[in-house]
Design an enzyme around this catalytic site. Structure first.
Site, PDB file in Angstrom:
ATOM      1  NE  ARG A 132     -53.936 -35.381  34.263  1.00  0.00           N
ATOM      2  CZ  ARG A 132     -54.110 -35.888  35.474  1.00  0.00           C
ATOM      3  NH1 ARG A 132     -53.687 -37.099  35.757  1.00  0.00           N
ATOM      4  NH2 ARG A 132     -54.714 -35.191  36.406  1.00  0.00           N
ATOM      5  CG  ASN A 157     -56.035 -32.322  48.681  1.00  0.00           C
ATOM      6  OD1 ASN A 157     -55.107 -31.774  48.082  1.00  0.00           O
ATOM      7  ND2 ASN A 157     -56.814 -33.233  48.111  1.00  0.00           N
ATOM      8  CD  GLU A 213     -57.334 -40.084  46.858  1.00  0.00           C
ATOM      9  OE1 GLU A 213     -56.228 -39.917  46.362  1.00  0.00           O
ATOM     10  OE2 GLU A 213     -58.386 -39.660  46.346  1.00  0.00           O
ATOM     11  NE  ARG A 215     -53.591 -35.854  46.965  1.00  0.00           N
ATOM     12  CZ  ARG A 215     -54.021 -35.533  45.769  1.00  0.00           C
ATOM     13  NH1 ARG A 215     -54.733 -34.451  45.595  1.00  0.00           N
ATOM     14  NH2 ARG A 215     -53.735 -36.287  44.734  1.00  0.00           N
TER      15      ARG A 215
END
Ligand code: AMP
Length: 397
Positions: A240, A7, A385, A90
């Site tokens: 965000r 990743n 993940e 990823r």
């Protein structure tokens, strides 16, 4: 079969070596400060942690160091690189170019370059990671595993924005979603845990972390998700904004004299629960501030939970019912108050939390936190993940 999962970020590179026989993590770690002074590798294997401080001018040097550790006499877990059967990378965004896990070829990497602008903060880093691995391990089979793949099953009426259709066709602007590997993993684990066929289940998966997204998984496939063209959309997040009327955002940009690029940075980095609270993007800090009487921290937490609840309700309607709600990721796995607030008031829809079970500390196991008479199961499932990336890579081989 052993799969190396990579990743890569712009200045970091995380990895896990997974033995697919028993899905055990043989080694894991990460490189920090790649390309900037103060490079460092932290490697965990054989029950120990090894830290190497060394300059890492680029991703190729970083991956070389990782491989050196993996075969090292003391820190290593394999005798040679030949024991690594494949590498799974990823990748955040696939656009419409890739709908599923894809084997790395020169042609595929050329397409990756073309779509890099879809996720300018993430995809170029993944390309660096792939190129570095190809340089250090020539000939090794590699797969690209996309965060967006699990969402590729959304129907057109769910992924389209109501913009000029010709612009959609020209620029491929639509909802793509994110965290797909996590939503896929936890929905699958939920079905296994409940000993049900996933084809018979309507599941809302809440991946609540620094970035948060919520998905509707019907019959094992994603039919809608809260993130959009980029990970800016959906519930408010650490920094965000989540969903916002574009005209309201443009109004702020104009008032503050920001151009569009500065405005997007503002929406991505200065808003969310950090902007509302003025305290922190970290939910532990927010909980402590609320406890101390900070009303803006209270507001940020209330807005977050309310937004999660609205998505749960919307997806219940989209799926025509609901059997399971799953909470996962940093906040979903560790913050009972958020879980309780996100499902409070949904009793009329068969969603009933057991307050006692909800207080259970995260021990890395799956927990059913629904009341005995709750029609809808509420589960806390630790996400993984890396394991999905390893499984997808192994399946491709
Ligand atoms: P993630 O992006 O999945 O790593 O999640 C990060 C968020 O999870 C942060 O807002 C943290 O406050 C929250 N988080 C992580 N660990 C814990 C914990 N042990 N207790 C409470 N919140 C946590």
């Amino acid at each position: 079969m052993k799969i190396l999962v990579i990743n890569a970020g712009s200045s970091s590179l995380k990895y896990q070596l997974i033995d697919m026989e028993n899905e055990a993590v043989l080694a894991k770690g990460g490189c920090e400060r790649i390309g900037i002074p103060g490079g460092k590798l932290t490697h965990k294997a054989n029950g120990q942690t090894f830290v190497i401080e060394q300059e890492l001018p680029d991703h190729t040097q970083a991956i070389s160091l990782v491989l050196k550790e993996l075969v090292d006499k003391q820190a290593g877990v394999i005798s040679s690189m030949d024991e690594i059967d494949a590498v799974g990378h990823r990748v955040v965004a696939s656009g419409e170019a890739f709908k599923k896990t894809t084997l790395v070829t020169d042609e595929v990497m050329a397409t990756m370059e073309e779509i890099a602008e879809l996720a300018p903060l993430h995809n170029p880093a993944a390309i660096l990671g792939v190129n570095a691995c190809r340089a250090v391990m020539p000939g090794k089979k590699m797969a690209l595993v996309f965060d967006t793949s699990f969402h590729a099953t959304m129907p057109d009426y769910a992924y389209m924005y109501a913009v000029d259709y010709d612009d959609y066709k020209a620029y491929h602007v639509r909802r793509y979603g994110a965290h797909g590997t996590s939503h896929k993993f936890v929905s699958g684990e939920a079905a296994k845990y409940l000993k049900k066929d996933i084809k018979d289940l309507k599941i809302v998966t809440c991946h609540l972390g620094n970035g948060s997204s919520i998905s509707a998984v019907k019959g094992g496939v994603c039919i809608d998700t809260s993130m959009g063209f980029t990970p800016l959309a959906g519930v408010p997040m650490g920094t965000r904004s989540g969903d916002i009327d574009y005209a309201a955002a443009e109004f702020i940009f104009r008032k503050k004299g920001m151009d569009l690029s500065e405005g997007l940075t503002y929406l991505n980095k200065k808003c969310g629960v950090l902007g509302i609270s003025g305290v922190s993007s970290d939910f532990r800090d927010l909980a402590a501030a609320k406890e101390a009487g900070n009303d803006r921290a209270r507001l940020a937490l209330d807005m977050f939970a309310y937004s999660c609840k609205k998505y749960i309700g919307a997806y219940m309607a989209a799926m025509g019912g609901l059997d399971v709600i799953v909470f996962t990721a940093g906040i979903g796995e560790n913050t009972p108050d958020v879980r309780a607030d996100a499902v409070s008031g949904l009793e009329a829809f068969g969603v009933k939390l057991d307050a006692e079970k909800n207080r259970q500390k995260n021990d890395g196991e799956i927990h059913d936190i629904s009341a005995a008479d709750s029609r809808v199961k509420i589960l806390v499932i630790p996400t993984n993940e890396e394991l999905v990336i390893a499984r997808e890579t192994a399946a491709l081989l």
